[in-house]
Write a protein that holds these residues in place. Structure first.
Motif, PDB file in Angstrom:
ATOM      1  N   LEU A  98     -37.528  17.805  20.075  1.00  0.00           N
ATOM      2  CA  LEU A  98     -37.351  18.841  19.407  1.00  0.00           C
ATOM      3  C   LEU A  98     -37.205  19.604  19.670  1.00  0.00           C
ATOM      4  CD1 LEU A  98     -39.845  17.677  16.557  1.00  0.00           C
ATOM      5  CD2 LEU A  98     -37.746  17.551  16.662  1.00  0.00           C
ATOM      6  N   ARG A  99     -38.023  20.896  20.910  1.00  0.00           N
ATOM      7  CA  ARG A  99     -37.038  21.994  21.178  1.00  0.00           C
ATOM      8  C   ARG A  99     -36.319  22.296  21.868  1.00  0.00           C
ATOM      9  NH1 ARG A  99     -42.786  23.199  23.184  1.00  0.00           N
ATOM     10  NH2 ARG A  99     -42.128  21.152  24.466  1.00  0.00           N
ATOM     11  N   LEU A 100     -35.809  20.698  22.070  1.00  0.00           N
ATOM     12  CA  LEU A 100     -34.551  20.602  22.746  1.00  0.00           C
ATOM     13  C   LEU A 100     -33.022  20.451  21.898  1.00  0.00           C
ATOM     14  CD1 LEU A 100     -32.850  19.447  25.214  1.00  0.00           C
ATOM     15  CD2 LEU A 100     -33.574  17.351  24.802  1.00  0.00           C
ATOM     16  N   VAL A 101     -33.536  19.968  20.459  1.00  0.00           N
ATOM     17  CA  VAL A 101     -32.253  19.400  19.590  1.00  0.00           C
ATOM     18  C   VAL A 101     -32.123  21.290  19.215  1.00  0.00           C
ATOM     19  CG1 VAL A 101     -31.896  19.043  17.300  1.00  0.00           C
ATOM     20  CG2 VAL A 101     -32.873  17.706  18.702  1.00  0.00           C
ATOM     21  N   THR A 102     -33.093  22.718  18.815  1.00  0.00           N
ATOM     22  CA  THR A 102     -32.523  23.753  19.041  1.00  0.00           C
ATOM     23  C   THR A 102     -31.931  24.298  19.779  1.00  0.00           C
ATOM     24  OG1 THR A 102     -35.298  24.278  19.189  1.00  0.00           O
ATOM     25  CG2 THR A 102     -34.757  23.524  16.869  1.00  0.00           C
ATOM     26  N   THR A 103     -32.336  24.360  20.924  1.00  0.00           N
ATOM     27  CA  THR A 103     -32.400  25.005  22.241  1.00  0.00           C
ATOM     28  C   THR A 103     -30.307  24.778  22.429  1.00  0.00           C
ATOM     29  OG1 THR A 103     -34.012  25.215  23.606  1.00  0.00           O
ATOM     30  CG2 THR A 103     -31.879  24.949  24.464  1.00  0.00           C
ATOM     31  N   LEU A 104     -30.257  22.914  22.153  1.00  0.00           N
ATOM     32  CA  LEU A 104     -29.180  22.860  22.461  1.00  0.00           C
ATOM     33  C   LEU A 104     -28.015  22.636  21.137  1.00  0.00           C
ATOM     34  CD1 LEU A 104     -29.137  19.096  23.664  1.00  0.00           C
ATOM     35  CD2 LEU A 104     -28.635  20.919  25.003  1.00  0.00           C
ATOM     36  N   ALA A 105     -28.814  22.904  20.162  1.00  0.00           N
ATOM     37  CA  ALA A 105     -27.741  23.924  18.843  1.00  0.00           C
ATOM     38  C   ALA A 105     -27.015  24.827  19.045  1.00  0.00           C
ATOM     39  CB  ALA A 105     -28.546  23.756  17.679  1.00  0.00           C
ATOM     40  N   GLN A 106     -28.234  25.936  19.341  1.00  0.00           N
ATOM     41  CA  GLN A 106     -28.042  27.100  19.670  1.00  0.00           C
ATOM     42  C   GLN A 106     -26.278  27.240  21.202  1.00  0.00           C
ATOM     43  OE1 GLN A 106     -31.087  30.312  20.376  1.00  0.00           O
ATOM     44  NE2 GLN A 106     -29.889  31.724  20.920  1.00  0.00           N
TER      45      GLN A 106
END
Length: 240
Positions: free
Chosen positions: A32-40
């Motif tokens: 989940l942390r990867l998801v949000t980091t990549l979104a940003q």
């Protein structure tokens, strides 16, 4: 196709990184942390990103936010029960705010989020099958940060993120079921052992042995499983 292909090429690398993390066996939190980091990183102009989902108690919560600013902006939506992210979640549609100072759809949220330094936002629902699992959002510190390209990018990104969130949820559900099943099987085995002890000791049938255990548990004000475990422990021969 000319405008969509660059988006597809850009996301191909992003989702490949997600898949690599999943295949390497990282934890759900890391995913989940990867998801949000990549979104940003993927959506230009974003000052932060996060996921809004339901916690185990059924309350809306922000997970894997890229910073405190996202959590604070989301918290205002949860307090009010209204805001762009919650609207995207409820209506299963992409919601864009070009200028928080001019938007009138959620006046209290816009005013308070503006005071945090936010100027624009973009939210997309996390939909897997028939289930709306939450929403992904990105926030910007300048007005007009997002357009149709960013909407397309976030929708494509949220589609993949929804699959990841659904997989995480399925994994956690399976783990909880597995834990309950293991505990249930262990309890059944302990009760069977205790019944066998009573049957051999008192020369009674299985039904009578079970009633004896139940009566003993009631008299001692203990659970049946605890009583069975006590009996099994007391009957074990000490090791030499």
């Amino acid at each position: 196709m000319g405008t969509e292909q660059p988006l597809l090429d850009e996301l191909a690398g992003v989702f490949a990184r997600m898949s690599g993390l999943l295949l390497s066996g990282e934890t759900a939190g890391s995913v989940l942390r990867l998801v949000t980091t990549l979104a940003q990183e993927t959506i230009p102009g974003s000052a932060g990103s996060g996921l809004s989902i339901l916690d185990p108690a059924g309350k809306r919560t922000t997970t894997a936010a890229t910073g405190d600013l996202v959590e604070r902006a989301d918290r205002i939506q949860y307090e009010n029960g209204a805001g762009p992210c919650l609207t995207a979640w409820a209506d299963r549609t992409t919601v864009r705010v070009d200028d928080l100072n001019q938007d009138r759809r959620w006046p209290d949220w816009s005013r308070r989020a503006y005071a945090l330094g936010l100027r624009a936002s973009l939210s997309a629902p996390l939909v897997a099958g028939d289930s709306a699992l939450g929403a992904m959002k990105v926030y910007a510190s300048r007005t007009g940060a997002y357009g149709s390209r960013e909407e397309s990018l976030l929708r494509m990104f949220a589609t993949q993120a929804a699959v990841l969130v659904a997989n995480v949820k399925s994994f956690e559900d399976a783990r909880r079921v597995s834990s309950r099943l293991q505990a249930s099987l262990r309890g059944r085995d302990l009760v069977n052992v205790a019944k066998g002890i009573v049957m051999a000791r008192d020369h009674v049938d299985e039904h009578t042995a079970f009633l004896h255990l139940a009566n003993t548990a009631r008299q001692r004000r203990k659970e049946l499983l605890e009583t069975a475990e006590d009996l099994a422990k007391a009957t074990r021969r000490p090791r030499r």
